[in-house]
Scaffold this active site. Structure first.
Site: not given
Length: 256
Positions: A140, A153
Site C-alpha cells: 500500500s 495498518y
C-alpha cells in the site's frame, strides 16, 4: 524482464476481494492456463463470472485463511502443486483495514503473507531442487508514508515492502524473485468505513474519501501491467490510475 502470462499458472490469495476480483478479471483475459484463487469466503457468482470472461482459463477456488498455521498452508500448496505440477506466480493479496483489531491486522496483513511466502519456498527454492518462481505482494502507499490515524495498518504495509525487498535480494540464492504493488486509495468496501487506532479520528474514512481516489478497475489494469513488467525488487505505486516505480532511498546498509 518482461513476462507473458499466457499459459501460466497463478495462485492468487484473496483474488475475490475489491481490487482482487477486478485484477482476477484482467488476469483471465491474458490467457492463463490456471488461475487458482485462495480466499476466506467462496463467491460462486464471481468464480462463474471469471470462467465466462475466458472459458479457456481453468479457474479453481480453495478456501484459505492466511492466519492458519504454516503447516496447513504447506498442506494446501501440496494439493495445488500435485494438481498443476508447476506454479509460476504467487500473488499475496489478503488484507484488512481496522485498527481496532490490532492482532488480526498484523496476522492477516503481514504474518499471513510471510507464512504463505515461506510455505511456497518449499516447492520453489532452487536449493531444494525447485524451479524458482515469482512473488507479487500487495502492499500500500501507506507503506511509504503512513495514514497516521491507522498506524497499525500502515505499519504492516511498511513491513510488507521491507520483507519483499529482502526477498528480491535473496533471488540469487533461492531462485525466487519478488516485488510489491502498492495501491493508493482505491474505491472498494475496504475504505468505505474503517476504524482508526484508539478512535483518534472517528471520521477517518470520510476525510480520506474526500480526496481524489482511483477505481478498482484502474488499479487492476496497472496491477497486471506490473506483473507483466516483472521487475525483481520493484516497488510499484498504483495511484490515481498511474503506475510508477518508486526509487527507495538508502539511509543505512548492513554491509553484509
Amino acid at each position: 524482464m518482461a513476462f507473458t502470462l499466457t499459459n501460466k499458472n497463478v495462485i492468487f490469495v484473496a483474488g475475490l476481494g475489491g481490487i482482487g476480483l477486478d485484477t482476477s478479471k484482467e488476469l483471465v483475459k491474458r490467457d492463463l492456463k490456471n488461475l487458482v484463487i485462495l480466499d476466506r469466503i467462496e463467491n460462486p457468482a464471481a468464480i462463474a463470472e471469471l470462467k465466462a470472461i475466458n472459458p479457456k482459463v481453468t479457474v479453481t477456488f480453495y478456501p484459505y485463511d492466511v492466519t492458519v498455521p504454516i503447516a496447513e498452508t504447506t498442506k494446501l500448496l501440496k494439493t495445488i502443486f500435485a494438481k498443476l505440477t508447476t506454479v509460476d506466480v504467487l500473488i499475496n493479496g489478503a488484507g484488512i483495514l481496522d485498527d481496532y483489531q490490532i492482532e488480526r491486522t498484523i496476522a492477516v496483513n503481514y504474518t499471513g503473507l510471510v507464512n504463505t511466502t515461506t510455505a511456497i519456498l518449499d516447492f520453489w527454492d532452487k536449493r531444494k531442487g525447485g524451479p524458482g518462481g515469482i512473488i507479487c505482494n500487495i502492499g500500500s502507499v501507506t507503506g511509504f508514508n503512513a495514514i497516521y490515524q491507522v498506524p497499525v495498518y500502515s505499519g504492516t504495509k511498511a513491513a510488507v515492502v521491507n520483507f519483499t525487498s529482502s526477498l528480491a535480494k535473496l533471488a540469487p540464492i533461492t531462485g525466487v524473485t519478488a516485488y510489491t504493488v502498492n495501491p493508493g486509495i482505491t474505491r472498494t468496501t475496504l475504505v468505505h468505513k474503517f476504524n482508526s487506532w484508539l478512535d483518534v479520528e472517528p471520521q477517518v474514512a470520510e476525510k480520506l474519501l474526500a480526496h481524489p481516489i482511483q477505481s478498482s478497475l484502474a488499479c487492476a489494469e496497472n496491477f497486471v501491467k506490473a506483473i507483466e513488467l516483472n521487475e525483481n525488487g520493484a516497488i510499484w505505486k498504483l495511484d490515481l490510475g498511474t503506475l510508477e516505480a518508486i526509487k527507495w532511498s538508502k539511509h543505512w546498509d548492513s554491509g553484509i
